[in-house]
Design a protein around this motif. Structure first.
Motif, PDB file in Angstrom:
ATOM      1  N   VAL A 211       0.837  -1.204   0.000  1.00  0.00           N
ATOM      2  CA  VAL A 211       0.000   0.000   0.000  1.00  0.00           C
ATOM      3  C   VAL A 211       0.873   1.255   0.000  1.00  0.00           C
ATOM      4  CG1 VAL A 211      -1.734   1.323   1.264  1.00  0.00           C
ATOM      5  CG2 VAL A 211      -1.909  -1.162   1.158  1.00  0.00           C
ATOM      6  N   ALA A 212       1.943   1.247   0.799  1.00  0.00           N
ATOM      7  CA  ALA A 212       2.846   2.392   0.840  1.00  0.00           C
ATOM      8  C   ALA A 212       3.495   2.623  -0.528  1.00  0.00           C
ATOM      9  CB  ALA A 212       3.918   2.176   1.909  1.00  0.00           C
ATOM     10  N   ALA A 213       3.872   1.521  -1.196  1.00  0.00           N
ATOM     11  CA  ALA A 213       4.467   1.641  -2.533  1.00  0.00           C
ATOM     12  C   ALA A 213       3.449   2.181  -3.528  1.00  0.00           C
ATOM     13  CB  ALA A 213       4.986   0.277  -2.991  1.00  0.00           C
ATOM     14  N   MET A 214       2.190   1.736  -3.406  1.00  0.00           N
ATOM     15  CA  MET A 214       1.132   2.234  -4.284  1.00  0.00           C
ATOM     16  C   MET A 214       0.908   3.726  -4.053  1.00  0.00           C
ATOM     17  SD  MET A 214      -2.860   0.984  -4.603  1.00  0.00           S
ATOM     18  CE  MET A 214      -3.068   0.935  -2.827  1.00  0.00           C
ATOM     19  N   LEU A 215       0.863   4.136  -2.803  1.00  0.00           N
ATOM     20  CA  LEU A 215       0.657   5.552  -2.471  1.00  0.00           C
ATOM     21  C   LEU A 215       1.816   6.405  -2.983  1.00  0.00           C
ATOM     22  CD1 LEU A 215      -1.008   7.707  -0.986  1.00  0.00           C
ATOM     23  CD2 LEU A 215       0.197   7.086   1.120  1.00  0.00           C
ATOM     24  N   LEU A 216       3.046   5.914  -2.829  1.00  0.00           N
ATOM     25  CA  LEU A 216       4.209   6.649  -3.298  1.00  0.00           C
ATOM     26  C   LEU A 216       4.189   6.805  -4.817  1.00  0.00           C
ATOM     27  CD1 LEU A 216       6.978   7.947  -2.748  1.00  0.00           C
ATOM     28  CD2 LEU A 216       7.982   5.652  -2.931  1.00  0.00           C
ATOM     29  N   SER A 217       3.865   5.725  -5.533  1.00  0.00           N
ATOM     30  CA  SER A 217       3.800   5.789  -7.002  1.00  0.00           C
ATOM     31  C   SER A 217       2.717   6.753  -7.457  1.00  0.00           C
ATOM     32  CB  SER A 217       3.523   4.390  -7.573  1.00  0.00           C
ATOM     33  OG  SER A 217       4.527   3.479  -7.221  1.00  0.00           O
TER      34      SER A 217
END
Length: 410
Positions: free
Chosen positions: A380-386
């Protein structure tokens, strides 16, 4: 007539969602019954998703040759037969054999019905279409949990879902002539162009640029990859996490996972209304934050009730992300390349569904399924960052264009 056919299409999308959540709900029982390793579920999921990718890529030519109605009917027949095969499978090897037609059939139904609704019905029907997928995905674990709790039989659960699919095949076969009549009806309601699909960033300057070379496209693909990684991983391993870490009964765990899918379903239904008041970008950001909070609730050693709340929050948070990201594609990258980029996004989305759950299963088999909430939080953190990096990239692009326009005027 068009309304009746729309009901049939919604029923078909319910049937598309039914098998998607079965494996994760039933696997704790299937694993012990078949004597299979924990990670086998991940490889089964990969086999099903691989078939879905293949049939999706080939669906264009198949649909043009045979038509949506026939392809949908045959595809649902394939999924019904595959689910019946799961019922009779004597070993895990036969599950892999049945996974092939299950994936192939699901991919063709998904691509065909999405294309048909997008072409012949207004845009808001697409939102409801994906809501009905959630209805099927929610009912799947509920039906399976009922058979596990009452009969201790996952096989009968698959048999019941297979029976529903075969009933739909009969309905689709009887209504085959209706598809042509609706398509040829001059009064049919065609899809309108979305108001915000003006492609303000790339409509003028992307004519000679390949889609993958456009700014932000790769970030968009990464966002889809991580989104589908979260959605499919929670669906597949959520029940195993609740059984092995939270020590819930298998049937109760399956019911709790059904609440996760209910969160997606209800959330998408509501999203269809609130998009009139809130922008897609805001909904995407809010959804990602809600998912992150839900993952945190699963991570801490809280009472099991908080796990249920966490699963529901993850479902509600995921609900607006996928449809809103798809809807933003023409706005972000222009109409000229939107179809191509849309295809890339769907391919990467299926890739996330294919490889992320088996990866977690592999890691868990060498450690513990207790890493489940941590992995969800990382995805989720990677999705939010992208997603946020993409927004900033396109925002800078827009500001540069405005500055260039002003400089030309003066």
């Amino acid at each position: 007539m068009t309304t009746f056919l729309l009901v049939i299409i919604y029923l078909a999308f319910i049937s598309l969602g039914l098998p998607d959540s079965l494996l994760g709900a039933a696997w704790p029982v299937m694993q012990s019954d078949l004597g299979a390793p924990l990670e086998t579920a991940g490889f089964l999921f990969m086999a099903i998703a691989g078939g879905t990718i293949i049939s999706s890529l080939a669906s264009g030519k198949v649909l043009n040759k045979f038509g949506t109605s026939k392809v949908t009917t045959v595809s649902v027949l394939m999924t019904a037969g595959a689910l019946l095969g799961f019922h009779f499978a004597p070993s895990a090897v036969w599950l892999f054999v049945c996974a092939i037609p299950l994936g192939l059939g699901a991919g063709a139904v998904d691509s065909g019905l999405n294309d048909y609704v997008a072409t012949h019905y207004k845009a808001h029907h697409m939102s409801w279409l994906h809501c009905f997928w959630g209805v099927g995905a929610t009912l799947g674990p509920i039906i399976m949990a009922q058979f596990i709790s009452e009969q201790s039989s996952w096989r009968n659960g698959y048999f019941a879902i297979s029976g529903i699919q075969f009933a739909l095949v009969i309905i689709l076969f009887i209504t085959l002539p209706l598809w042509n009549r609706v398509t040829s009806n001059s009064n049919i309601i065609l899809k309108e162009d979305p108001e915000d699909s003006k492609g303000e960033f790339y409509e003028e300057d992307a004519k000679d640029i390949k889609p993958l070379q456009m700014k932000g496209v790769k970030l968009s693909l990464a966002t889809f990859l991580f989104y589908c990684g979260v959605e499919s991983t929670v669906g597949l391993w959520g029940s195993s996490y609740l059984v092995n870490v939270k020590e819930l009964q298998v049937a109760l765990a399956a019911q709790w996972v059904s609440f996760y899918y209910a969160g997606i379903t209800i959330g998408r239904f509501i999203t269809g209304f609130i998009t009139f008041k809130i922008s897609n970008l805001t909904l995407i950001r809010m959804g990602q934050i809600i998912v992150l909070v839900g993952a945190v609730l699963l991570f801490f050693p809280l009472p099991s009730t908080f796990s249920l709340v966490g699963f529901i929050m993850i479902g509600l948070g995921l609900a607006p992300i996928f449809p809103c990201m798809l809807h933003e594609t023409p706005t972000r990258f222009g109409k000229k390349h939107s179809k191509t980029i849309m295809g890339y996004q769907m391919a990467v989305a299926y890739t996330g569904s294919t490889f992320m759950p088996p990866l977690l299963g592999f890691i868990a088999s060498h450690s513990t399924i207790g890493i489940f909430p941590f992995c969800i939080g990382v995805l989720v953190a990677a999705m939010l960052l992208s997603s946020e990096t993409l927004n900033n990239t396109l925002k800078r692009k827009s500001l540069l264009k405005k500055k260039d326009t002003i400089s030309k005027v003066f």
